[in-house]
Each structure stands twice: as structure tokens, then as C-alpha cells.
Scaffold this motif. Structure first.
Motif, PDB file in Angstrom:
ATOM      1  N   MET A  58      -5.393  -5.237 -12.584  1.00  0.00           N
ATOM      2  CA  MET A  58      -6.002  -5.183 -11.324  1.00  0.00           C
ATOM      3  C   MET A  58      -5.391  -4.054 -10.392  1.00  0.00           C
ATOM      4  N   SER A  59      -6.225  -3.308  -9.907  1.00  0.00           N
ATOM      5  CA  SER A  59      -5.818  -2.002  -9.036  1.00  0.00           C
ATOM      6  C   SER A  59      -5.783  -2.438  -7.460  1.00  0.00           C
ATOM      7  N   ALA A  60      -5.113  -3.576  -7.159  1.00  0.00           N
ATOM      8  CA  ALA A  60      -4.968  -4.068  -5.863  1.00  0.00           C
ATOM      9  C   ALA A  60      -3.635  -4.103  -5.438  1.00  0.00           C
ATOM     10  N   GLU A  61      -3.446  -3.867  -4.142  1.00  0.00           N
ATOM     11  CA  GLU A  61      -1.791  -4.202  -3.884  1.00  0.00           C
ATOM     12  C   GLU A  61      -2.013  -4.688  -2.246  1.00  0.00           C
ATOM     13  N   LEU A  62      -1.109  -5.597  -1.827  1.00  0.00           N
ATOM     14  CA  LEU A  62      -1.234  -5.858  -0.425  1.00  0.00           C
ATOM     15  C   LEU A  62      -0.844  -4.759   0.412  1.00  0.00           C
ATOM     16  N   ALA A  63      -1.444  -4.541   1.685  1.00  0.00           N
ATOM     17  CA  ALA A  63      -0.995  -3.564   2.438  1.00  0.00           C
ATOM     18  C   ALA A  63       0.381  -3.899   2.997  1.00  0.00           C
ATOM     19  N   SER A  64       1.126  -2.781   3.333  1.00  0.00           N
ATOM     20  CA  SER A  64       2.654  -3.075   3.941  1.00  0.00           C
ATOM     21  C   SER A  64       2.583  -2.632   5.329  1.00  0.00           C
ATOM     22  N   ARG A  65       1.437  -2.239   5.963  1.00  0.00           N
ATOM     23  CA  ARG A  65       1.782  -2.165   7.392  1.00  0.00           C
ATOM     24  C   ARG A  65       2.362  -3.179   8.264  1.00  0.00           C
ATOM     25  N   MET A  69      -4.761  -6.523   5.144  1.00  0.00           N
ATOM     26  CA  MET A  69      -5.453  -5.696   4.337  1.00  0.00           C
ATOM     27  C   MET A  69      -4.792  -5.611   3.047  1.00  0.00           C
ATOM     28  N   PHE A  70      -5.437  -5.144   2.039  1.00  0.00           N
ATOM     29  CA  PHE A  70      -5.308  -4.984   0.770  1.00  0.00           C
ATOM     30  C   PHE A  70      -5.608  -3.550   0.371  1.00  0.00           C
ATOM     31  N   LYS A  71      -4.939  -2.923  -0.832  1.00  0.00           N
ATOM     32  CA  LYS A  71      -5.176  -1.515  -0.921  1.00  0.00           C
ATOM     33  C   LYS A  71      -5.748  -1.564  -2.446  1.00  0.00           C
ATOM     34  N   PHE A 129      -7.742   1.061   1.818  1.00  0.00           N
ATOM     35  CA  PHE A 129      -7.579  -0.243   2.349  1.00  0.00           C
ATOM     36  C   PHE A 129      -8.888  -1.054   2.666  1.00  0.00           C
ATOM     37  N   PHE A 130      -8.907  -2.321   2.186  1.00  0.00           N
ATOM     38  CA  PHE A 130      -9.976  -3.290   2.516  1.00  0.00           C
ATOM     39  C   PHE A 130      -9.600  -4.509   3.219  1.00  0.00           C
ATOM     40  N   MET A 131     -10.546  -5.319   3.701  1.00  0.00           N
ATOM     41  CA  MET A 131     -10.602  -6.439   4.311  1.00  0.00           C
ATOM     42  C   MET A 131     -10.335  -7.555   3.384  1.00  0.00           C
ATOM     43  N   ILE A 157     -13.765 -10.801   2.997  1.00  0.00           N
ATOM     44  CA  ILE A 157     -15.015 -10.096   2.748  1.00  0.00           C
ATOM     45  C   ILE A 157     -14.855  -9.501   1.498  1.00  0.00           C
ATOM     46  N   TYR A 158     -13.975  -8.712   1.073  1.00  0.00           N
ATOM     47  CA  TYR A 158     -13.957  -8.125   0.085  1.00  0.00           C
ATOM     48  C   TYR A 158     -12.798  -8.544  -0.976  1.00  0.00           C
ATOM     49  N   LYS A 159     -13.283  -8.423  -2.378  1.00  0.00           N
ATOM     50  CA  LYS A 159     -12.289  -8.952  -3.213  1.00  0.00           C
ATOM     51  C   LYS A 159     -12.171  -7.900  -4.533  1.00  0.00           C
ATOM     52  N   PRO A 160     -10.910  -7.742  -4.816  1.00  0.00           N
ATOM     53  CA  PRO A 160     -10.436  -6.733  -5.655  1.00  0.00           C
ATOM     54  C   PRO A 160     -11.372  -6.767  -7.100  1.00  0.00           C
TER      55      PRO A 160
END
Length: 293
Positions: free
Chosen positions: A1-8, A15-17, A22-24, A27-30
Motif C-alpha cells: 500500500m502506497s501510504a505513509e504517515l506524514a512527518s510534519r 495527515m498521511f501521504k 497529503f490526505f486527511m 475521511i480518506y482511506k489508503p
């Protein structure tokens, strides 16, 4: 799965990438974003595509009314996301709908379905001058419970320019859609909608092949005015208190052109202009940066 947690950094950064965007969460699911790639596109689908805070809800409302021949009573108690659902969120809802389907998306071009590039479906892409987009986005960030509240306007300005915001870079989003021009696209700007909404509604009607009477067209215009939409709880998202902190304002705030002048300092404006001209060079973009209210 092409998702990773955002590191800001910072408490509450959730947010995740997904494939660089970036997505919330919540609401949004990888897994849904993965499925979008293989979504079955139909030739008579109509897509409304925008970068956030560029007139998305406005265009959703126009398209929904257009396909209801201007009869607002048919769905006055139905929330806007059920009228024109989101590709990257409501995939199962869209797949079950009869044709012609009206579909909304914030996705950059490279995350759209594979079939999308070869179909005769239509795309309406709405742009807004990025300074007003940024200001509206700043207030959106202050309301949304799933996003970090910016430290201040300068902090958000830097994040916006660096693409460290929900849906990523405005510059990359607009460039991506401009440079990979879909064969059936209608390009509109928020500013021309503000200048002459009846003319824009007529252009949209012709583009999607929805032949309305003059009375029906005028009804679409009437119920798509900023005043009418702001007064509608289902359009102004007053039911989404799980997403928005409604004590901090309304989803629909001012809807003006040129409000950026009330927020940018001269130095901030000049800095933004330099970056804009560097990143958007050779693109034929024509924004109205201010107009009489």
C-alpha cells in the motif's frame, strides 16, 4: 500500500501521504485511494475537479441543479456530497449510480483512474487565483478537526508554498492538469464565475449537453448564488460538525475575489509572486486578482 504517515511535526499531525500527496485521515482511506486507479469510467461521466477552496462546492451545486433542471426542491434536504459524490471517498456510492454520473474530485492528475485518460467522459476544472485560495484554505484549516491549526498566517503561507498541506502543492496540481490536458475539458476560473455566473452556467450546460430552458437555467443561477448557498445547511455543510468546528466560523466564509489583500503583507505578496512566476512559467493562466465587490 502506497501510504505513509506524514512527518510534519507537532502534536495532532495526522495527515498521511499517498503517492506523494497529503490526505486527511478519518475521511480518506489508503485502500480506497488504491482502488481509484482501477475505477471503471463511463463515457458519459462528468467530473468536477478542483484544488481545495477553489469553488468546489459551488460547482458541485451548479452541476447537481443542472441535472435536476433547476428544481432545488428535489434535493433540498440532501447534503452536497450525496448529490455529487467524491471519487476518492465515496467510490462504492459512485459505482452503484446509474448514468450519467456526476463525480467530484480533488485528486491531482496522476492519481486519477487509468481509464480516465482514454474515455470520452467530461471534466470541468475550476481554478482560483492562488492567493485567495490560500486565504480560504487558511480559514478551512482553522475549522477542520482532522488538521493541525496553523501557528499563524506566515506558517500556513510557507506550508502552502512548500506543498505541506492537504492535497499537496497548488502549483503541481494546476500544472499537472494543464500539462496533461484531457481531451474533453472545460477550464473555468472562480473569478469568471463571480463576474458573470449566468454566462458560465450556459457554458457548462452546453459543454455537458444538458439542454435546459431559460427558466431552468435562471433557476440554477438563482440557487447557486453565494447568498443562497450560504443559507442552505446542506450546501454550507452545517451538518458536518464531526469534521468542522462550527464555533470557529461557517464553511462558506466570504466568497470574494481579492480578499488576499487583507491578509498578505507587501513582503509576503512579493515573495509569493516570485514563486508563482517561477513555477507557473509558460502556462497560459489568466487570473483576476481583484475586482470591485
Amino acid at each position: 500500500m502506497s501510504a505513509e504517515l506524514a512527518s510534519r511535526g507537532g502534536e495532532g499531525t495526522r495527515m498521511f501521504k499517498f503517492r506523494g500527496v497529503f490526505f486527511m485521515p478519518e475521511i480518506y482511506k489508503p485502500e480506497i485511494l488504491e482502488q481509484v486507479e482501477d475505477f471503471s469510467v463511463r463515457d458519459d461521466d462528468v467530473f468536477v475537479v478542483t484544488y481545495p477552496k477553489s469553488g468546489t462546492t459551488w460547482m458541485q451545486n451548479i452541476i447537481a441543479l443542472m441535472y435536476m433542471e433547476g428544481d432545488v426542491k428535489q434535493f433540498e434536504n440532501i447534503v452536497i456530497a450525496q448529490k455529487v459524490p467524491w471519487l476518492e471517498v465515496q467510490l462504492n456510492v459512485i459505482q452503484a449510480r446509474p448514468s450519467p454520473r456526476q463525480i467530484c474530485s480533488h485528486l491531482p492528475y496522476h492519481l486519477m483512474p487509468k481509464e480516465f485518460r482514454d474515455k470520452r467522459s467530461k471534466v470541468i476544472y475550476v481554478m482560483r487565483n492562488p492567493k485567495d485560495t490560500l486565504v480560504s484554505f487558511y480559514y478551512f484549516y482553522n475549522m477542520v478537526k482532522h488538521l493541525d491549526t496553523p501557528k499563524d498566517f506566515q506558517d500556513f503561507l510557507e506550508n502552502f508554498i512548500n506543498g505541506q498541506v492537504f492535497i499537496g502543492s497548488w502549483f503541481e496540481h494546476v500544472r499537472g492538469w494543464q500539462e496533461n490536458n484531457h481531451p474533453n475539458m472545460l477550464w473555468l476560473t472562480y473569478e469568471e464565475m463571480k463576474k458573470d455566473l449566468p454566462a458560465v452556467v450556459r457554458r457548462i450546460s452546453k459543454f455537458v449537453g444538458k439542454h435546459l430552458t431559460e427558466e431552468q437555467l435562471l433557476a440554477v443561477v438563482k440557487h447557486s448564488s453565494f447568498k443562497a448557498m450560504k443559507a442552505s445547511p446542506t450546501v454550507n455543510k452545517e451538518n458536518l460538525d464531526s469534521v468542522f468546528d462550527l464555533t470557529k466560523g461557517k464553511f462558506m466564509r466570504k466568497g470574494k475575489v481579492g480578499d488576499w489583500k487583507n491578509h498578505f503583507t507587501v513582503a509576503q505578496s512579493e515573495w509569493f509572486d516570485t514563486i508563482y512566476h517561477e513555477r507557473m512559467a509558460r502556462l497560459d493562466l489568466d487570473f483576476t486578482w481583484d475586482m470591485p465587490q
